[in-house]
Design a protein around this motif. Structure first.
Motif, PDB file in Angstrom:
ATOM      1  N   ASP A  63       0.857  -1.185   0.000  1.00 14.08           N
ATOM      2  CA  ASP A  63       0.000   0.000   0.000  1.00 14.08           C
ATOM      3  C   ASP A  63       0.894   1.237   0.000  1.00 14.08           C
ATOM      4  O   ASP A  63       1.380   1.663   1.042  1.00 14.08           O
ATOM      5  CB  ASP A  63      -0.915   0.003   1.216  1.00 14.08           C
ATOM      6  CG  ASP A  63      -1.926   1.155   1.176  1.00 14.08           C
ATOM      7  OD1 ASP A  63      -1.800   2.043   0.300  1.00 14.08           O
ATOM      8  OD2 ASP A  63      -2.845   1.168   2.020  1.00 14.08           O
ATOM      9  N   LEU A  64       1.112   1.801  -1.177  1.00 11.88           N
ATOM     10  CA  LEU A  64       2.039   2.931  -1.292  1.00 11.88           C
ATOM     11  C   LEU A  64       1.492   4.221  -0.698  1.00 11.88           C
ATOM     12  O   LEU A  64       2.229   5.198  -0.577  1.00 11.88           O
ATOM     13  CB  LEU A  64       2.397   3.160  -2.768  1.00 11.88           C
ATOM     14  CG  LEU A  64       3.493   2.262  -3.338  1.00 11.88           C
ATOM     15  CD1 LEU A  64       3.763   2.616  -4.791  1.00 11.88           C
ATOM     16  CD2 LEU A  64       4.782   2.375  -2.536  1.00 11.88           C
ATOM     17  N   SER A  65       0.240   4.243  -0.311  1.00 14.80           N
ATOM     18  CA  SER A  65      -0.324   5.475   0.251  1.00 14.80           C
ATOM     19  C   SER A  65      -0.051   5.611   1.741  1.00 14.80           C
ATOM     20  O   SER A  65      -0.341   6.655   2.327  1.00 14.80           O
ATOM     21  CB  SER A  65      -1.839   5.520   0.005  1.00 14.80           C
ATOM     22  OG  SER A  65      -2.507   4.502   0.726  1.00 14.80           O
TER      23      SER A  65
ATOM     24  N   THR B 233       4.681   8.640   2.689  1.00 12.94           N
ATOM     25  CA  THR B 233       3.896   8.760   1.465  1.00 12.94           C
ATOM     26  C   THR B 233       2.477   9.166   1.850  1.00 12.94           C
ATOM     27  O   THR B 233       2.128   9.206   3.032  1.00 12.94           O
ATOM     28  CB  THR B 233       3.863   7.435   0.691  1.00 12.94           C
ATOM     29  OG1 THR B 233       3.310   6.414   1.528  1.00 12.94           O
ATOM     30  CG2 THR B 233       5.263   7.033   0.243  1.00 12.94           C
ATOM     31  N   SER B 234       1.661   9.467   0.852  1.00 11.96           N
ATOM     32  CA  SER B 234       0.290   9.907   1.133  1.00 11.96           C
ATOM     33  C   SER B 234      -0.673   9.277   0.139  1.00 11.96           C
ATOM     34  O   SER B 234      -0.270   8.540  -0.766  1.00 11.96           O
ATOM     35  CB  SER B 234       0.198  11.432   1.025  1.00 11.96           C
ATOM     36  OG  SER B 234       0.108  11.818  -0.350  1.00 11.96           O
ATOM     37  N   GLN B 235      -1.929   9.605   0.294  1.00 16.98           N
ATOM     38  CA  GLN B 235      -2.931   9.208  -0.698  1.00 16.98           C
ATOM     39  C   GLN B 235      -2.490   9.700  -2.083  1.00 16.98           C
ATOM     40  O   GLN B 235      -1.771  10.687  -2.204  1.00 16.98           O
ATOM     41  CB  GLN B 235      -4.285   9.810  -0.354  1.00 16.98           C
ATOM     42  CG  GLN B 235      -4.299  11.343  -0.358  1.00 16.98           C
ATOM     43  CD  GLN B 235      -5.651  11.953  -0.734  1.00 16.98           C
ATOM     44  OE1 GLN B 235      -6.230  11.607  -1.756  1.00 16.98           O
ATOM     45  NE2 GLN B 235      -6.133  12.862   0.109  1.00 16.98           N
ATOM     46  N   PRO B 236      -2.892   9.015  -3.151  1.00 14.71           N
ATOM     47  CA  PRO B 236      -2.492   9.444  -4.493  1.00 14.71           C
ATOM     48  C   PRO B 236      -3.120  10.778  -4.884  1.00 14.71           C
ATOM     49  O   PRO B 236      -4.315  10.998  -4.674  1.00 14.71           O
ATOM     50  CB  PRO B 236      -3.011   8.307  -5.393  1.00 14.71           C
ATOM     51  CG  PRO B 236      -4.111   7.662  -4.607  1.00 14.71           C
ATOM     52  CD  PRO B 236      -3.724   7.795  -3.166  1.00 14.71           C
TER      53      PRO B 236
ATOM     54  N   ALA C 257      -6.845  11.954  -5.693  1.00 16.05           N
ATOM     55  CA  ALA C 257      -7.456  10.743  -6.238  1.00 16.05           C
ATOM     56  C   ALA C 257      -7.887   9.782  -5.141  1.00 16.05           C
ATOM     57  O   ALA C 257      -8.875   9.052  -5.301  1.00 16.05           O
ATOM     58  CB  ALA C 257      -6.487  10.051  -7.200  1.00 16.05           C
ATOM     59  N   GLY C 258      -7.144   9.762  -4.027  1.00 12.75           N
ATOM     60  CA  GLY C 258      -7.522   8.883  -2.929  1.00 12.75           C
ATOM     61  C   GLY C 258      -8.824   9.313  -2.285  1.00 12.75           C
ATOM     62  O   GLY C 258      -9.711   8.493  -2.031  1.00 12.75           O
TER      63      GLY C 258
ATOM     64  N   GLY D 180       6.796  14.423 -12.425  1.00 15.23           N
ATOM     65  CA  GLY D 180       6.597  14.695 -11.005  1.00 15.23           C
ATOM     66  C   GLY D 180       5.134  14.894 -10.660  1.00 15.23           C
ATOM     67  O   GLY D 180       4.660  14.466  -9.605  1.00 15.23           O
ATOM     68  N   GLY D 181       4.394  15.554 -11.554  1.00 17.43           N
ATOM     69  CA  GLY D 181       2.961  15.759 -11.329  1.00 17.43           C
ATOM     70  C   GLY D 181       2.181  14.462 -11.345  1.00 17.43           C
ATOM     71  O   GLY D 181       1.076  14.383 -10.803  1.00 17.43           O
ATOM     72  N   HIS D 182       2.767  13.430 -11.974  1.00 17.24           N
ATOM     73  CA  HIS D 182       2.112  12.115 -12.067  1.00 17.24           C
ATOM     74  C   HIS D 182       2.774  11.090 -11.144  1.00 17.24           C
ATOM     75  O   HIS D 182       2.506   9.897 -11.258  1.00 17.24           O
ATOM     76  CB  HIS D 182       2.155  11.635 -13.523  1.00 17.24           C
ATOM     77  CG  HIS D 182       1.130  10.589 -13.854  1.00 17.24           C
ATOM     78  ND1 HIS D 182       0.990  10.073 -15.123  1.00 17.24           N
ATOM     79  CD2 HIS D 182       0.200   9.945 -13.101  1.00 17.24           C
ATOM     80  CE1 HIS D 182       0.029   9.164 -15.136  1.00 17.24           C
ATOM     81  NE2 HIS D 182      -0.461   9.066 -13.918  1.00 17.24           N
ATOM     82  N   THR D 183       3.669  11.548 -10.256  1.00 14.93           N
ATOM     83  CA  THR D 183       4.204  10.683  -9.202  1.00 14.93           C
ATOM     84  C   THR D 183       3.230  10.793  -8.037  1.00 14.93           C
ATOM     85  O   THR D 183       3.264  11.754  -7.262  1.00 14.93           O
ATOM     86  CB  THR D 183       5.630  11.103  -8.810  1.00 14.93           C
ATOM     87  OG1 THR D 183       6.489  10.905  -9.949  1.00 14.93           O
ATOM     88  CG2 THR D 183       6.161  10.286  -7.642  1.00 14.93           C
ATOM     89  N   LEU D 184       2.322   9.842  -7.944  1.00 16.87           N
ATOM     90  CA  LEU D 184       1.077  10.022  -7.200  1.00 16.87           C
ATOM     91  C   LEU D 184       1.244  10.102  -5.689  1.00 16.87           C
ATOM     92  O   LEU D 184       0.530  10.848  -5.023  1.00 16.87           O
ATOM     93  CB  LEU D 184       0.109   8.882  -7.529  1.00 16.87           C
ATOM     94  CG  LEU D 184      -0.281   8.740  -9.000  1.00 16.87           C
ATOM     95  CD1 LEU D 184      -1.279   7.602  -9.171  1.00 16.87           C
ATOM     96  CD2 LEU D 184      -0.873  10.041  -9.531  1.00 16.87           C
ATOM     97  N   PHE D 185       2.180   9.346  -5.135  1.00  9.85           N
ATOM     98  CA  PHE D 185       2.206   9.181  -3.688  1.00  9.85           C
ATOM     99  C   PHE D 185       3.160  10.144  -2.996  1.00  9.85           C
ATOM    100  O   PHE D 185       3.528   9.956  -1.844  1.00  9.85           O
ATOM    101  CB  PHE D 185       2.530   7.723  -3.352  1.00  9.85           C
ATOM    102  CG  PHE D 185       1.556   6.763  -3.999  1.00  9.85           C
ATOM    103  CD1 PHE D 185       0.315   6.537  -3.431  1.00  9.85           C
ATOM    104  CD2 PHE D 185       1.859   6.132  -5.202  1.00  9.85           C
ATOM    105  CE1 PHE D 185      -0.599   5.676  -4.028  1.00  9.85           C
ATOM    106  CE2 PHE D 185       0.955   5.280  -5.812  1.00  9.85           C
ATOM    107  CZ  PHE D 185      -0.287   5.054  -5.226  1.00  9.85           C
TER     108      PHE D 185
END
Length: 578
Positions: free
Chosen positions: A313-315, A332-335, A399-400, A512-517
């Motif tokens: 769970d990467l979030s 890390t955080s929510q996407p 997104a999360g 970087g803008g699409h590196t979600l976590f």
């Protein structure tokens, strides 16, 4: 000596006007088929009867929907012989393949929605290809080789040079040297019978975006052409039914298009039919290097097959200080998707118009200021943690939490864009109440093939991000085992957006803008891959790592509401009318 079999099967999906996956463009729809799209599979069995199954698909990405269905079918077919840990599914990342293949909602919006028959056709081709490969297993020797593209071979350029130059370990390159700011190395796994090359696997990172978003046909792009050229060359040498895989390595910041002075002007001269010639030439470069390299002496592969596979769970990862520049509270955080994600890439795929991006940036900045005022925001602590994790990203979509600028998705007027119209339709239909927009629980994998360790990553790792992951794994394995090479394959087993280095992330280019976590995404991946490499050194009975976490099941009733099956023409026309 190994027992190895291989096969390829066509993915039989008729182009019916659904949007293709990759560019995220409502208008990028498939109405014809330019080349066949294939599943190419290898089944490799060692002397202890341990089997590695490796499949490469001419698709934009692998999804959990594909993998979970494939695993279920293979368990039925192979029973106790099948080990899910030792299954690798890889996508070539062609942007001219079918969309609508994920259970998660966001990346299916342009399609529009989920298309179950696409997933069924893909899984059918995967299983048939694997079954045939197993039936064709024979004594085979395996060899490894590394080749380099000459600097003047126009095969790839770094499309995010300013971000790349932020990395302390690189030699800085000017905008005239973007072709040098990539890994120009191709790694090769060759399969030989009677000392003759029969089939092979190539790893080289370059986006399969030779074909732009104004075309309307399914096509394998450069990777598909490279495989086709190579297989034809082997057939002409008398080899029966050769299979060649051209998979991706660190492709996150690597484009097949020139980046430098007059880059857009140069790109815009390649239009229509010329784009197909351009894709073929790029594929020819890759094919020629692979075929040349595999004729030279190679390092023989010997030893066992093994693998570590775990969902993470990467979030929600507390990153160890050793990977976070000594920082003790890195998380890390929510996407979240930043404004830079919606701006697109400078050549491969431009996003929203600049005036709209400027407006998004202003709103994102204002929203951040508002949420970080402790006297004004009741959710101050939560947003303080979120922005600490996401750093300089101008967050537009959480997104999360399924929020746009703090508001539940579905609030922007549909008239703004057909994609927003489709999102609003799904929200009104109750199709995204419990379903995630993007995956947060994703698979990480290390496969051992004798003296080779292959790190299998589910996202788009940039050149230096991938190098750091390989270095992390090397530090654990080299000198402590019989493994002496560590390579990386990307777009494996699922899709989680991009992974940049911490330094690249600060630039907030598209990647970087699409590196979600958040800015510690790579550090989180490194910490997990270190753990898995340590486990790989242990006997299987002593291993202790998470093998129970799995993505949550998607509510079937919501999935049904996101499915535009039979209503494509209506959905598209409604979207285009708003």
């Amino acid at each position: 000596m190994y027992q190895v079999g291989w096969d390829k099967q066509e993915i039989k999906i008729a182009p019916k006007g659904y949007a293709m996956f990759g560019y995220g463009q409502w208008s990028h729809r498939a109405y014809e088929q330019r080349t066949a799209l294939y599943v190419r599979s290898f089944s490799i069995v060692d002397q202890q009867q341990s089997r590695l199954i490796l499949c490469c698909l001419d698709l934009g990405c692998i999804t959990h929907a594909m993998r979970s269905k494939t695993v279920a079918r293979l368990r039925e077919m192979l029973g106790a012989e099948f080990d899910e840990n030792q299954l690798v599914l890889i996508a070539t990342h062609t942007h001219s393949g079918p969309g609508g293949c994920a259970h998660e909602a966001l990346y299916n919006m342009p399609t529009p929605g989920f298309v179950p028959e696409h997933v069924d056709a893909i899984v059918h081709a995967i299983v048939l290809s694997i079954q045939t490969a197993i039936e064709n297993e024979q004594n085979t020797e395996i060899g490894l080789s590394t080749q380099h593209f000459e600097n003047d071979t126009p095969v790839a350029w770094n499309r995010s040079i300013r971000a790349y130059n932020r990395n302390p370990e690189v030699i800085e390159h000017s905008e005239h040297e973007t072709h040098l700011a990539i890994n120009r190395e191709m790694q090769l796994i060759g399969f030989y019978r009677e000392q003759k090359l029969q089939s092979f696997i190539s790893l080289f990172g370059v986006h399969a975006t030779c074909l732009g978003n104004s075309l309307s046909a399914y096509d394998g792009d450069n990777k598909g052409y490279a495989a086709s050229f190579s297989e034809q060359a082997l057939i002409e040498r008398g080899i029966e039914n050769p299979v060649t895989i051209f998979a991706q390595a660190t492709a996150g910041d690597v484009s097949p298009h020139f980046h430098g002075k007059d880059q857009l002007k140069i790109r815009n001269k390649i239009k229509g039919e010329q784009e197909y010639y351009y894709a073929q030439q790029n594929g020819r470069y890759q094919s020629d290097l692979a075929l040349t390299g595999l004729q030279q002496p190679m390092q023989k592969v010997q030893g066992q097959i093994d693998a570590i596979f775990s969902y993470v769970d990467l979030s929600h990862i507390d990153v160890p200080p050793e990977f976070a520049h000594g920082k003790k509270d890195a998380k890390t955080s929510q996407p979240c998707h930043g404004v830079a994600f919606f701006a697109g890439t400078p050549v491969d795929g431009l996003g929203a118009p600049k005036p709209l991006i400027k407006g998004m940036q202003f709103l994102a900045d204002q929203f951040k200021k508002q949420k970080l005022k402790s006297d004004a925001a009741h959710d101050f602590t939560a947003y303080q943690q979120l922005y600490a994790s996401q750093g300089p990203k101008q967050i537009l979509l959480e997104a999360g939490a399924k929020k746009i600028l703090g508001q539940p998705i579905g609030f922007p007027p549909s008239i703004l864009d057909p994609l927003i119209a489709e999102m609003n339709r799904q929200v009104r239909a109750g199709a995204i109440q419990q379903s995630p927009l993007v995956p947060s629980i994703v698979p990480l994998q290390i496969v051992r093939l004798g003296n080779l360790a292959l790190v299998c990553c589910p996202g788009e790792f940039t050149t230096i991000a991938g190098q750091r992951v390989m270095e992390t794994v090397k530090q654990q394995l080299i000198g402590k085992s019989l493994i002496d090479r560590v390579w990386l394959a990307s777009y494996c087993n699922d899709y989680m957006g991009y992974v940049t280095t911490y330094e690249e992330y600060q630039q907030q280019a598209y990647e970087g803008g699409h590196t979600l976590f958040g800015q510690w995404t790579l550090a989180a991946c490194q910490s997990k891959f270190k753990l898995f490499a340590e486990q790989l050194l242990l006997d299987k009975k002593y291993r202790d790592y998470d093998q129970s976490t799995r993505p949550k099941l998607i509510p079937l009733q919501e999935l049904a509401k996101r499915t535009n099956h039979g209503n494509l023409k209506t959905a598209v026309s409604q979207g285009e009318a708003v």
